[in-house]
Every structure is written in C-alpha cells, then in structure tokens.
Design a protein around this motif. Structure first.
Motif, PDB file in Angstrom:
ATOM      1  N   ASP B 230      -8.813 -65.432 -46.427  1.00  0.00           N
ATOM      2  CA  ASP B 230      -9.002 -66.663 -45.669  1.00  0.00           C
ATOM      3  C   ASP B 230      -8.625 -66.480 -44.213  1.00  0.00           C
ATOM      4  N   TYR B 231      -7.542 -65.702 -43.948  1.00  0.00           N
ATOM      5  CA  TYR B 231      -7.092 -65.644 -42.564  1.00  0.00           C
ATOM      6  C   TYR B 231      -8.007 -64.823 -41.678  1.00  0.00           C
ATOM      7  N   TRP B 233     -11.264 -64.800 -42.226  1.00  0.00           N
ATOM      8  CA  TRP B 233     -12.360 -65.759 -42.061  1.00  0.00           C
ATOM      9  C   TRP B 233     -12.039 -66.710 -40.907  1.00  0.00           C
ATOM     10  N   PHE B 234     -10.827 -67.227 -40.922  1.00  0.00           N
ATOM     11  CA  PHE B 234     -10.427 -68.199 -39.894  1.00  0.00           C
ATOM     12  C   PHE B 234     -10.356 -67.531 -38.514  1.00  0.00           C
ATOM     13  N   LYS B 236     -12.248 -65.146 -37.542  1.00  0.00           N
ATOM     14  CA  LYS B 236     -13.647 -65.078 -37.097  1.00  0.00           C
ATOM     15  C   LYS B 236     -14.100 -66.443 -36.600  1.00  0.00           C
ATOM     16  N   ALA B 237     -13.691 -67.497 -37.314  1.00  0.00           N
ATOM     17  CA  ALA B 237     -14.085 -68.849 -36.926  1.00  0.00           C
ATOM     18  C   ALA B 237     -13.503 -69.221 -35.565  1.00  0.00           C
ATOM     19  N   ARG B 238     -12.407 -68.541 -35.189  1.00  0.00           N
ATOM     20  CA  ARG B 238     -11.832 -68.808 -33.864  1.00  0.00           C
ATOM     21  C   ARG B 238     -12.453 -67.918 -32.808  1.00  0.00           C
ATOM     22  N   GLY B 239     -13.463 -67.149 -33.208  1.00  0.00           N
ATOM     23  CA  GLY B 239     -14.198 -66.357 -32.229  1.00  0.00           C
ATOM     24  C   GLY B 239     -13.711 -64.928 -32.093  1.00  0.00           C
ATOM     25  N   GLU B 240     -12.754 -64.516 -32.928  1.00  0.00           N
ATOM     26  CA  GLU B 240     -12.309 -63.128 -32.833  1.00  0.00           C
ATOM     27  C   GLU B 240     -13.341 -62.236 -33.505  1.00  0.00           C
ATOM     28  N   LYS B 241     -13.576 -61.071 -32.901  1.00  0.00           N
ATOM     29  CA  LYS B 241     -14.514 -60.144 -33.551  1.00  0.00           C
ATOM     30  C   LYS B 241     -14.193 -58.711 -33.182  1.00  0.00           C
ATOM     31  N   ARG B 248      -5.695 -56.985 -34.795  1.00  0.00           N
ATOM     32  CA  ARG B 248      -4.735 -58.079 -34.988  1.00  0.00           C
ATOM     33  C   ARG B 248      -4.448 -58.348 -36.456  1.00  0.00           C
ATOM     34  N   HIS B 249      -5.507 -58.382 -37.256  1.00  0.00           N
ATOM     35  CA  HIS B 249      -5.323 -58.860 -38.624  1.00  0.00           C
ATOM     36  C   HIS B 249      -5.504 -57.773 -39.670  1.00  0.00           C
ATOM     37  N   ARG B 252      -2.578 -54.459 -39.134  1.00  0.00           N
ATOM     38  CA  ARG B 252      -1.216 -54.893 -39.454  1.00  0.00           C
ATOM     39  C   ARG B 252      -1.022 -55.099 -40.947  1.00  0.00           C
ATOM     40  N   ASN B 253      -2.007 -55.714 -41.570  1.00  0.00           N
ATOM     41  CA  ASN B 253      -1.835 -56.071 -42.970  1.00  0.00           C
ATOM     42  C   ASN B 253      -2.034 -54.917 -43.934  1.00  0.00           C
TER      43      ASN B 253
END
Lengths: 309, 336
Positions: B230-231, B233-234, B236-241, B248-249, B252-253
C-alpha cells in the motif's frame, strides 16, 4: 465548471481460470459522474460496489491485470496514462484508507513533506502549518506510522493531500474507525478544502455523514451509478429520490423508519441480465429483468431505472 | 529525553547479559554433545596418529602414548580435565600439529577469514543486486534468467561447483593455481600478496557463487512484496516515481532483511568453506576441521567446534542487534 468528468468508465479484471483459459470479470460498468471545483461529491455504496476501484482508476494506478475503458477528463482534457502520471501528487491527490499506506520506516513528518511540492525549509514550514491546522502536535512529525493512533493516522494521511496543493482531492473512505466527532471533524476539513476552491470526491459507505456536508450524492451499486442526486433531495420520506435503491437506503436509516432492504448485492461474476438491482426491487417488471436501463438525466440529477419519473 | 536514553541503555545492558548467558549455555551444551560423539567415534586417535608406522610401534609404546594423552582415563574424567583447562583459557595441544589449539585455530582462521570475508561480501552484493534487478523486471526475461540461475545454484553442491571451476579455470585455461594457499616450493618470505590472492580467487568464487542464490531469491521476493504494498502505491499516487521511489521506499525496506539474512548465513558460510577448502587443499579452518575429525584430534576438533559456535552466534547476534537499532518498529519492544 466540471474539474473531473468520468464518462462510461468500465473496469474489468483478467483472471487465469484453469491452465489456458482467461476470464474477465467486469467490476465497474458504464460509470458516470462529474465533480465541479468548489463542490463535494460523495460516492456512497456498500463494500464491493467498486468505490475504491473508482478512486484507483482516477489516480491511474489500477493493478496490472485491470483493463479500463471509457473516459476520465480532468479540467476538460483527457486524463490518459501520461497526463495522470504528470499530475499525480501535484493537481490530483488521494487520501487513502489506512495507516498501511504510510511507509513503516520513515517518520510521518518526512512523508508528509515528501508530498509537498516545495522542498527544504519551505516544505518543513508548510508541514508544521498543516499539522497545526489538523490538530496534530508538533512531536507527531517525529513519530513512525506504527506509533500513531487511528485518528492521528487519518489526519496525517489527510495532511499529505492538503500540503500537496492539489485541486482535485479523492478521499477513499477516510472516516471508518473514527468516532462521530472525529468523523465530522474530518468531513468539515474536506468541506473547507472545497470552499477554498478544490473539487472533492468523497468515497464512503456512511450516507448520513455524506449528507451532512456533501453537495451531491452519487449512489453506487454493483459497480455502477444508480442515482446522482443533490444532497437536498434526501428529505422527508425520500419522495424526491429517483431510484428505489436510493429510497431503500434512505429509509433504512435509523431516523427514517429503520427498514432494512432484503437480499444482497450481486457478485461481479453473477450479474443479473437486466437491471442490476431488479432481483431486490419491489417495482421490478418484465423489462427490468431482461434489459439494462440507461443512465438518464432526470430533475437536475440522473438515474438508472425504467420506472423513474 | 535523557531518562528515555538511560532507560534504553539499561535495556541494552540487560539484553547483552541475557545474550551472554545464552551463549555460555550453548557452548556448554555443544561441548558435552561433541565430546560424547567424539569419544564414541570408531577412529582410534593413537592409530590415526601413528599412521603407517603402526608396524614398527610396539603395543607397549602405543599404550604409553595413550596414557601420555590420558586416553585410558574414563571419558567423564577426560571431559572435566579438558573443561577446567578450557575455563583457564587453555584449549590444549593439537595432536596432529603438535601446537597449542589456539595457535592452530588462529593461524587457520586468518587464512579462512579472508576467504570467507571475500565470498561473504561478493555473494551479498551480487545476490542483492540480482534480487533487486529480478524484482524490478518481474516476469520478464531478466527475471527468468536470474531465477533460473538461482534455482540451479541452490541445488548445486559446493564441492561440485569447486570441481567445475577447478577444471575450467585451473586445468583447461590455466589462469589460476590448482591448489594450496601459496605456491608450492616457495619460501614463506618470498610469497607475495599477489600469490596469496591468486590462490584465494577460485575457492572464494566457489563460495560466492553458491551463496548468491539464497540472498537473491529472498531479496527478489521481499522487493516484490514491497512494490505491491500500500505504501508504495500511495507514494506513486503522490507523484513519486523511478529512482526516488525505489530509493525512498524500496531500498530501505529490503536492505534490513537482506543484511539480517546475510549475517545469519555465517553457519552456511563456514560449512561451505569446509568443502571448498577441501577441494582446493586450501589451508584454512575448514580443512583443519576435516583433518582433526579424520585423525581423531579431539582437542583441536572440540576447539574448532566451540570457535565455530561463537562465530555463528556472533553473526546471529549482529543481525539481531541491527534489527533492533535500525528498525523503528523493533526499538519500542524490549527484550531480546
């Protein structure tokens, strides 16, 4: 002026059935709605009616096996894959459902700042401002998502949309789990955003909450819109409402007779051939069980029913 | 804030104490079990020691050796003698090398360490990169190739891989020496660093190639999960690509689980080293283990067993501490 126009939106999923056969399952059919700037449009429907999928389709972020047809226009221009990827996070923002949409390893303040178009010190100033406005303590910014309470998480999620400065905000069920006061507070926030000129699409299953602040109500059933009505149409016995399903929803509310509607929403695999609501409708005639009614404008709204007048 | 720091320090001390206790009991248990196994082993240490000279050594002489080593005492007495010496820091003398066990382990470990460190780093970096590439290209040909390679390697025995490399690179192509840690017949002071490196490459490569698959497959699956989360997805929805989104995501994970896995793989690393060193006659700790086992060198074998246990335990402890200090979700929960 309409900022978001959805016309004939159909979403289907391809699914492997057996070794060689693929089946498609249509979950949203011919969906129509518009949202003007300065307006809150609430999409109301029970779970499985395709509400969240609609939000994902608008964001252009459906799963890979989904096929989407029809048109979504933003500010008068077609919102195709390239344009939506350009506008996401800048002009169009979404407020997701739950805390799982926050990265577990990043402090929430930083995640909210990521959503701001301005970086550096300006981003930090904006984040502090938005947190203060949303009733979040300054220390909240240094917390990790797992440390947030349900209410705090929703405010943080809402902050990401507010800070982005987007003109179209899609809120995907932002209130479940909140107590009534907190839910109303969230609703008030979206109302303020609309009053400031944003277009807000508010997805919820809580019709009472929607009626408390939305301008228009769009009723979703089994993947399509049954009725598009002004919030003011929900009054009295529901005589101004156009569709039997909307009337049933209205009359099922505690203040309006508390009459439950029998039966259940059909599964996308087993849709009736005629009107999707026919099996549960007390006015269903022969036509209703064999043909799908069109979505027709009626009295400053629209309805999908042969018998509406 | 200060009291919170003190609190976490106290918790850390408690955790460390607990870990030390666990290590001590683990070592005690391992000593006892290994000792029982060794003393019931069919290998007669005296016979193994004398070897081909068996015919010229009389029965009396053999008994003399046995009593010199204390082999005719009851096993329990032998164990307690060894145990109390161990507590004083004396691990005894290796029968086959005629050297204190600590010295043998020290020497052997240094040459094994470089071998294991190189292959640990190589397999970690290559495996992680391969896993990331596979996940980013899920379902495409690159992913298929990497997956196929990993499955093939996961079912490849280390010694077989070593033999293949040996045949191709040492025998056919002649790029690298066939065996040993240094050139044969060269004086110790003439051996250069380059010589050592040339001898280390094939065994290190063997260990790395075999170690890649688990970390690659694990990273691939983990990144696929993260990319479907989900995070992401979100985000991407905030415009990160693109790279920002991955850095960032994604990174790290998945970095933390990968690091943890790599640290907990010390056991397999050591097991692999035993086989690889045997194939390449590389004078490391693994080879010493095999020698000690085959020739009934009980003090050396027990010494190595204890040392290995500490080594593997340390890897697991590092992984544990890493998780606790880096992952914010683990910080709040106390005990180890």
């Amino acid at each position: 002026m309409a900022l978001l126009e959805v016309e004939g939106l159909t979403v289907a999923f391809r699914r492997q059935a057996g070794l060689f056969r693929q089946r498609t399952m249509e979950v949203i059919h011919g969906l129509e709605l518009t949202v003007d700037a300065g307006q809150v449009v609430a999409v109301v429907g029970s779970s499985g009616s395709g509400k969240s999928l609609l939000a994902h389709a608008i964001m252009g972020l459906l799963p890979d096996n989904a096929h989407c047809s029809g048109s979504i226009r933003y500010d008068g221009t077609l919102l195709d894959a390239a344009r939506v990827s350009e506008l996401r996070g800048k002009e169009i923002a979404i407020v997701p459902q739950s805390v799982t949409y926050l990265d577990p390893l990043i402090r929430v303040g930083k995640q909210v700042r990521h959503a701001a178009s301005a970086g550096g010190g300006e981003g930090e100033r904006l984040q502090k401002q938005v947190f203060a406005r949303n009733g979040l303590a300054e220390e909240t910014a240094r917390m990790y998502p797992h440390e947030l309470s349900g209410g705090m998480a929703r405010r943080v999620l809402a902050s990401t949309a507010i800070i982005s400065g987007a003109k179209l905000i899609v809120a995907d069920e932002p209130t479940p789990g909140l107590n009534e006061a907190a839910a109303l507070e969230t609703a008030r926030q979206f109302r303020e955003l609309a009053d400031a000129g944003c277009a807000v699409l508010f997805i919820t299953h809580d019709i009472q909450l929607a009626l408390s602040f939305a301008d228009r109500i769009v009723v979703l059933y089994a993947g399509t819109v049954m009725e598009n009505a002004a919030a003011a149409d929900f009054a009295g016995d529901g005589e101004r409402l156009r569709h039997p399903y909307t009337k049933a929803l209205w009359q099922a509310l505690p203040g309006n007779g508390f009459k439950p509607l029998g039966g259940s929403q059909p599964h996308p695999d087993m849709l009736p051939p005629g009107c999707l609501f026919a099996p549960r409708c007390c006015h269903a005639s022969e036509d209703c069980t064999s043909q799908r009614p069109e979505f027709m404008p009626l009295r400053d709204g629209a309805v999908r029913c042969f018998h509406a007048s | 804030m200060r009291s919170r720091d003190n609190h976490s320090l106290l918790r850390l001390m408690k955790a460390l104490l607990w870990k030390a206790l666990r290590l001590a009991s683990l070592l005690a248990a391992i000593s006892i079990v290994s000792f029982i196994l060794v003393s019931n082993s069919p290998v007669d240490p005296v016979q193994a020691y004398i070897g081909a000279d068996m015919l010229v050594v009389s029965h009396e002489q053999r008994e003399l050796i046995a009593s010199y080593w204390g082999l005719d005492d009851p096993p329990a007495e032998q164990f307690f003698r060894w145990g109390s010496a161990l507590l004083h820091g004396d691990m005894g003398v290796s029968m086959i090398y005629q050297q204190p066990v600590t010295e043998v382990i020290g020497e052997r470990f240094v040459s094994s360490l470089s071998l294991m460190a190189v292959s640990w780093l190589l397999s970690g970096i290559i495996g992680f990169t391969a896993g990331v590439l596979a996940a980013m290209n899920k379902g495409r040909w690159l992913d298929r190739i990497i997956k196929w390679y990993c499955y093939a390697l996961a079912s490849t025995p280390t010694f077989w891989m070593g033999l293949v490399l040996l045949i191709v690179f040492a025998v056919w192509l002649g790029w690298f020496p066939v065996a040993l840690g240094v050139p044969a017949g060269k004086l110790a002071e003439d051996v250069s660093l380059l010589d050592r490196l040339r001898h280390m490459i094939l065994p290190a490569l063997t260990l790395s190639i075999v170690g890649i698959s688990s970390i690659a497959l694990h990273t691939r699956q983990k990144l696929i999960d993260v990319l479907e989360s989900d995070y992401v997805w979100f985000a991407k929805a905030r415009g990160e690509k693109g790279f920002t989104l991955f850095f960032r995501h994604g990174l790290r994970n998945i970095a933390l689980p990968a690091l943890t896995l790599q640290f907990t793989s010390f056991g397999e690393l050591f097991g692999g080293a035993v086989l690889a060193e045997q194939v390449f006659s590389y004078p490391g700790l693994g080879q010493a283990t095999v020698e000690a086992g085959l020739r009934g060198d009980v003090p050396l074998l027990l010494g190595i067993v204890l040392f290995t246990a500490i080594f593997v335990f340390a890897g697991n402890a590092i992984a544990d501490v890493l998780y606790r200090t880096v992952d914010p979700r683990m910080k709040e929960r106390g005990t180890l």
